[in-house]
Design a protein around this motif. Sequence first.
Motif, short mmCIF file in Angstrom:
data_model
loop_
_atom_site.label_atom_id
_atom_site.label_comp_id
_atom_site.label_asym_id
_atom_site.label_seq_id
_atom_site.Cartn_x
_atom_site.Cartn_y
_atom_site.Cartn_z
N LEU A 21 -9.78 -11.64 11.89
CA LEU A 21 -8.55 -10.90 12.20
C LEU A 21 -8.23 -11.00 13.69
CD1 LEU A 21 -6.25 -8.92 11.66
CD2 LEU A 21 -7.90 -7.05 11.68
N GLU A 22 -9.27 -10.84 14.51
CA GLU A 22 -9.06 -10.89 15.97
C GLU A 22 -8.53 -12.27 16.39
OE1 GLU A 22 -12.65 -10.57 18.23
OE2 GLU A 22 -11.68 -9.33 19.74
N GLU A 23 -9.14 -13.32 15.86
CA GLU A 23 -8.70 -14.68 16.21
C GLU A 23 -7.29 -14.93 15.71
OE1 GLU A 23 -13.01 -17.02 16.08
OE2 GLU A 23 -11.89 -16.69 14.24
N TYR A 24 -7.02 -14.47 14.48
CA TYR A 24 -5.69 -14.68 13.91
C TYR A 24 -4.63 -14.03 14.80
CZ TYR A 24 -1.87 -14.68 10.47
OH TYR A 24 -0.66 -14.87 9.84
N ARG A 25 -4.94 -12.85 15.30
CA ARG A 25 -3.97 -12.16 16.18
C ARG A 25 -3.84 -12.89 17.51
NH1 ARG A 25 -4.18 -5.67 15.16
NH2 ARG A 25 -1.99 -5.89 15.64
N GLN A 26 -4.96 -13.43 18.00
CA GLN A 26 -4.88 -14.19 19.27
C GLN A 26 -3.98 -15.42 19.12
OE1 GLN A 26 -8.98 -15.06 20.05
NE2 GLN A 26 -9.40 -13.03 20.89
N HIS A 27 -3.94 -15.99 17.91
CA HIS A 27 -3.10 -17.17 17.66
C HIS A 27 -1.66 -16.78 17.31
CE1 HIS A 27 -7.13 -19.02 16.13
NE2 HIS A 27 -7.06 -19.05 17.45
N GLY A 28 -1.32 -15.53 17.48
CA GLY A 28 0.06 -15.11 17.18
C GLY A 28 0.22 -14.49 15.81
N GLY A 29 -0.89 -14.29 15.10
CA GLY A 29 -0.83 -13.69 13.78
C GLY A 29 -0.35 -12.24 13.84
N TYR A 30 0.37 -11.84 12.83
CA TYR A 30 0.94 -10.49 12.63
C TYR A 30 2.07 -10.18 13.61
CZ TYR A 30 -2.66 -9.48 9.16
OH TYR A 30 -3.44 -9.51 8.02
N GLY A 142 -9.34 -4.84 3.86
CA GLY A 142 -9.88 -3.59 4.41
C GLY A 142 -9.73 -3.55 5.93
N LEU A 143 -10.03 -4.67 6.57
CA LEU A 143 -9.92 -4.71 8.04
C LEU A 143 -8.46 -4.60 8.48
CD1 LEU A 143 -12.54 -7.49 8.88
CD2 LEU A 143 -12.78 -5.02 9.20
N ALA A 144 -7.57 -5.26 7.73
CA ALA A 144 -6.14 -5.18 8.06
C ALA A 144 -5.65 -3.75 7.87
CB ALA A 144 -5.35 -6.15 7.18
N ARG A 145 -6.19 -3.09 6.83
CA ARG A 145 -5.78 -1.68 6.59
C ARG A 145 -6.22 -0.80 7.75
NH1 ARG A 145 -8.08 -0.97 1.90
NH2 ARG A 145 -6.34 -1.71 0.66
N GLU A 146 -7.48 -1.00 8.19
CA GLU A 146 -7.99 -0.20 9.34
C GLU A 146 -7.13 -0.42 10.59
OE1 GLU A 146 -12.12 -1.10 10.07
OE2 GLU A 146 -12.63 -0.52 8.01
N ALA A 147 -6.60 -1.65 10.72
CA ALA A 147 -5.78 -1.96 11.90
C ALA A 147 -4.32 -1.56 11.72
CB ALA A 147 -5.87 -3.47 12.19
N GLY A 148 -4.01 -0.93 10.59
CA GLY A 148 -2.63 -0.46 10.36
C GLY A 148 -1.66 -1.56 9.96
N ILE A 154 2.69 1.24 7.79
CA ILE A 154 2.32 -0.01 8.49
C ILE A 154 2.87 0.00 9.92
CG2 ILE A 154 2.70 -2.52 8.52
CD1 ILE A 154 2.53 -2.44 5.47
N LEU A 155 1.99 -0.23 10.87
CA LEU A 155 2.32 -0.25 12.31
C LEU A 155 3.16 0.98 12.72
CD1 LEU A 155 3.02 -4.09 12.60
CD2 LEU A 155 1.07 -2.87 13.55
N GLY A 156 2.78 2.11 12.14
CA GLY A 156 3.42 3.38 12.52
C GLY A 156 4.78 3.62 11.89
N SER A 157 5.21 2.72 11.01
CA SER A 157 6.54 2.88 10.39
C SER A 157 6.44 3.77 9.14
CB SER A 157 7.08 1.51 9.97
OG SER A 157 6.32 1.03 8.88
N ASP A 158 7.57 3.94 8.46
CA ASP A 158 7.51 4.71 7.21
C ASP A 158 7.31 3.78 6.01
OD1 ASP A 158 9.88 3.41 6.99
OD2 ASP A 158 11.14 5.18 6.71
N TYR A 159 7.01 2.52 6.29
CA TYR A 159 6.84 1.54 5.20
C TYR A 159 5.36 1.38 4.85
CZ TYR A 159 6.73 -2.71 2.52
OH TYR A 159 6.48 -3.61 1.52
N GLY A 160 5.06 1.40 3.54
CA GLY A 160 3.68 1.23 3.09
C GLY A 160 3.57 0.16 2.02
N PHE A 161 2.50 -0.62 2.08
CA PHE A 161 2.27 -1.69 1.09
C PHE A 161 0.76 -1.86 0.93
CE2 PHE A 161 1.78 -6.40 0.31
CZ PHE A 161 2.27 -6.39 -0.99
N ASN A 162 0.28 -1.64 -0.29
CA ASN A 162 -1.17 -1.78 -0.57
C ASN A 162 -1.43 -3.05 -1.36
OD1 ASN A 162 -2.72 0.60 0.41
ND2 ASN A 162 -1.02 1.64 -0.62
#
Length: 424
Positions: A21-30, A142-148, A154-162
Amino acid sequence: MSADYPQVLLKYRQPDRITTLEEYRQHGGYTALASVIQNGDPAPVKAVLADATLLGRGGAGFPAGVKLKTVADDAPHPRYVVCNADEMEPGTFKDRVFLHAEPHMLIEGMTLAAFSIRASHGIIFIRPEYESAARILEREIGLAREAGLVGENILGSDYGFNIVVHRSGGRYICGEVTAQLNALMGRRPNPKQPPPYATDKGLWAKPTLINNVETLACIPHIVNHGAQWFKDLALTPEAAGTKLFCVSGKVNRPGVYELPLGVKLSTIIEDCCGGMKNGARFKACLPGGASTGFMTAEHYDIAMDFDSLKKVGNRLGTGAIMVFDHHTCMVAATLNLTEFFARESCGWCTPCREGFPYLRDLLGRIENGQGEADMIPQIKTICRHLWKTYCAFAPGGVGPIESLLAHFEDEIMQHIEEKKCPFA
Ligand SMILES: Cc1cc2nc3c(=O)[nH]c(=O)nc-3n(C[C@H](O)[C@H](O)[C@H](O)COP(=O)(O)O)c2cc1C
Ligand code: SF4
């Protein structure tokens, strides 16, 4: 080599582990998800996907943007997104390789697709043999969920997707959209003819979007870079994007290669796969899995994209290229595939349930030196009936048989006349 072309889905692929997850975000992920959530409007996501002319990578090549748009704005809730990771098409292993490389790209792509139709539930439908990929996905979700990044707000919004992972019972027909919906609802996985379409009344009669792993994985890149960028990746004007080609058979380096759509078949075999094994001659290939037709040396330089293959009466399918050399008995190869279709028919409609075992027996007798010349018209007649079946399984399964008759009838006759397999 595939590295000579722009890499999108497999750019950061590690040989032996996933991109974390960390590497994916470093490459511009999410970042695509963050910008879309911040903007709050699903319309631009739908628009860019439609403009990008992304065609489904699961076999049928249906435009992903068109499918998204068929979910009406006022459609009832809850809405679902299903990721089809069943991948039981013989010769196809691109999704497996991708899932072991970039699980977060899929999670982000699914979440973007879900946001664009305001879906709240996601299901990854995966074949049981892909247990390690299923566990990777469960852990990384699970890790993506912990990171919001998925789950509620999701990311503090009112939108949710499981998202949950669902292991298939393990039949090929469960990969077909309508059968998959039945399987997910705990019913017998028989296909069902639309209408209604899944995007209208899918799971529990609610709007359901089903896309292949690779299709969904393209979405974050299209959102980030735009429709024109995606179109420009392809080598032919009608095509758009890259494709994960998985090559097996008589080549020196079988494997999964990310290449622009429109790349020549000869380039894939020679440059990426290191040419034919043991210096053998190319005889034929199936360009897109077992549900496509044999293509001979006449089309060795064909551009590998959806349109070009359609023009020669074939299909790009899943992009699973199975290569056969001049030592291969094409009757035996077709018999092998027909055994698969005879076993995997769901049995719902008569031509398919009875036709494939009959074809398997006829081909088996020809291969074993017990063939008669009148078996050829019998095979042709049965194939014609297999176009009148309930779902696309049967027309797919006759692809290799009809192309065997079209290109290798002399080889069938040789078996019959010599009363043995000339390649044995
Ligand atoms: C017998 C059969 C098996 C299929 N298996 C799969 C599969 O394993 N994975 C997949 O993505 N599509 C499979 N498909 C195609 C799906 O029905 C559907 O077109 C696809 O999942 C839609 O996603 P896409 O538009 O992103 O390609 C299968 C179709 C048939 C007829
Ligand atoms: S064509 Fe075959 S797989 Fe499809 S519904 Fe009929 S019996 Fe089942």
